[in-house]
Design an enzyme around this catalytic site. Structure first.
Site, PDB file in Angstrom:
ATOM      1  N   SER A  55       0.798  -1.230   0.000  1.00  0.00           N
ATOM      2  CA  SER A  55       0.000   0.000   0.000  1.00  0.00           C
ATOM      3  C   SER A  55       0.827   1.274   0.000  1.00  0.00           C
ATOM      4  O   SER A  55       0.275   2.364  -0.179  1.00  0.00           O
ATOM      5  CB  SER A  55      -0.931   0.019   1.218  1.00  0.00           C
ATOM      6  OG  SER A  55      -1.983  -0.897   1.049  1.00  0.00           O
ATOM      7  N   LYS A  58       0.334   3.552  -2.863  1.00  0.00           N
ATOM      8  CA  LYS A  58      -0.808   4.467  -2.918  1.00  0.00           C
ATOM      9  C   LYS A  58      -0.349   5.927  -2.913  1.00  0.00           C
ATOM     10  O   LYS A  58      -1.094   6.825  -3.338  1.00  0.00           O
ATOM     11  CB  LYS A  58      -1.741   4.222  -1.739  1.00  0.00           C
ATOM     12  CG  LYS A  58      -2.539   2.918  -1.795  1.00  0.00           C
ATOM     13  CD  LYS A  58      -3.438   2.809  -0.576  1.00  0.00           C
ATOM     14  CE  LYS A  58      -4.447   1.676  -0.703  1.00  0.00           C
ATOM     15  NZ  LYS A  58      -3.864   0.340  -0.433  1.00  0.00           N
ATOM     16  N   SER A 115      -6.419   3.536   4.107  1.00  0.00           N
ATOM     17  CA  SER A 115      -5.720   2.732   3.103  1.00  0.00           C
ATOM     18  C   SER A 115      -6.708   2.025   2.171  1.00  0.00           C
ATOM     19  O   SER A 115      -6.537   0.860   1.812  1.00  0.00           O
ATOM     20  CB  SER A 115      -4.786   1.706   3.764  1.00  0.00           C
ATOM     21  OG  SER A 115      -3.834   1.222   2.842  1.00  0.00           O
TER      22      SER A 115
END
Length: 388
Positions: A55, A58, A115
């Site tokens: 993540s 991101k 997230s």
């Protein structure tokens, strides 16, 4: 006129007893720590190795979204639809469905704090050149290369495990630096600890960054975890006038991630001190000139020059001024003429430009004649005698 490389060695700083500098011993698979204030790399471990970023990737979706906000292609109050593809993602989500239209600001907070894999896809499909997440991923890859992130490749918008989805910890640090520097108006979002979106996911309302509540100056950026990537964190902390950016990846647990991240922050601030070693008003060296109304020009940094020293290291710094000279006149004040290479003990060398401290005009007719005449005379003197 033939140019030659000229260097001069000078000493900067305060002379103290030299003691060994101890590097931080991290358990992370790869790590990168940078003092943003001075640009000093404090730690680099397998920093350019492409690895699954989970993540943490991101952050690239967020950077592209912030660019779109800056350019007027998105607004914070705009609402975006949720596709079947966005809703299909599992893992950490905002629990969006196809009946929703979600404000861009909520999507951004959902990506940063929660997230949200689904939130990333909603943003991606809105900004994609072809309307697909895959098209957005290709755009992310192209944009990352333009930003100097040469070890990054994106297969999706959220870091979901996929073949070829890779980033290096160095690239992640570059991205964090750009987010902080380019978008100060949005950076405070990364310090939010709780975002309760529509009451849908009370179990997924808290920021996973373990440092935000520790009162050590931590204010961002993003955690990541997959089985393949392990546990990672792109973090930043500010204490006083100094800011540190760090990336850790490949750790074994949330507990180890929290411990390593806190240790890195404490080590970075406690073991290094910033000192100003030169200012923009005082020349630290001179460059020789060709055909100028002066023989030399003073060299100064573009601004006050601060260097990070190890607290237990030598505060006596060797530096080199490097330039190709003599340099042709005329010279304009502020024109870059040389490079200062600083070598702090136990740290990578630092390179900073040096510029002319003043204007220097072309010399008059007499100066030019004397200069040319001196070269001719030198050639005559040095010419070997021919045998008779």
């Amino acid at each position: 006129m033939l140019s030659s490389l000229r260097t001069s060695v000078l000493t900067l700083g305060l002379a103290l007893i030299a003691l060994p500098v101890h590097a931080f011993d991290t358990s992370a698979r790869a790590a990168y720590v940078m003092d943003q204030t001075t640009g000093t790399v404090l730690l680099s471990k397998d920093a350019d190795q492409p690895l699954p970023p989970a993540s943490m990737s991101k952050l690239m979706t967020l950077y592209v979204a912030f660019e779109a906000l800056r350019d007027g292609r998105l607004t914070l109050d705009e609402t975006l639809p949720v596709s079947e593809h966005a809703m299909s993602y599992g893992g950490s989500t905002m629990f969006l469905n196809t009946q929703d239209r979600v404000r861009v600001e909520d999507l951004l907070r959902g990506i940063i704090v929660l997230s949200g894999n689904d939130a990333c896809v909603v943003i991606a499909e809105a900004l994609s050149p072809d309307g697909s997440e895959a098209g957005f991923a290709r755009y992310m890859t192209q944009r990352s290369k333009q930003m100097g992130m040469n070890n990054s490749n994106f297969a999706n918008s959220n870091g979901w495990p996929a073949a070829g989805h890779m980033m290096s910890v160095h690239d992640l640090a570059v991205l964090a630096d750009r987010l902080i520097s380019d978008f100060p108006e949005y950076y405070p979002l990364f310090a939010e600890e709780v975002f309760e979106f529509d009451g849908r996911a009370p179990s997924n309302a808290r920021n996973r960054n373990p440092l935000l509540k520790l009162n050590i100056g931590a204010d961002g950026l993003k955690t990541g975890h997959t089985q393949e990537a392990g546990y990672g964190l792109v973090g930043s902390a500010k204490q006083g006038d100094r800011r540190v950016i760090f990336v850790l990846t490949g750790l074994d647990s949330t507990a180890q991630r929290a411990k390593e991240a806190e240790s890195v922050v404490n080590w970075s601030f406690r073991n290094f001190v910033e000192r100003t070693v030169a200012n923009e008003e005082t020349p630290i060296a001179e460059a020789k000139l060709w055909m100028g109304d002066k023989k030399t020009v003073g060299l100064v940094p573009e601004g006050d020059l601060a260097v990070l020293f190890p607290v237990l290291g030598a505060q006596n710094v060797e530096a080199e001024v490097v330039y190709e000279g003599p340099i042709n006149a005329p010279i304009a004040k502020g024109q870059q003429l040389a490079e200062l290479v600083i070598k702090p003990e136990g740290l990578p060398e630092i390179r900073r430009p040096l510029v002319a401290a003043e204007d220097v005009a072309i010399g008059g007719f007499l100066v030019r004649m004397l200069t040319v005449g001196g070269i001719v005379l030198k050639d005559v003197i040095n010419k070997p005698l021919e045998s008779m």
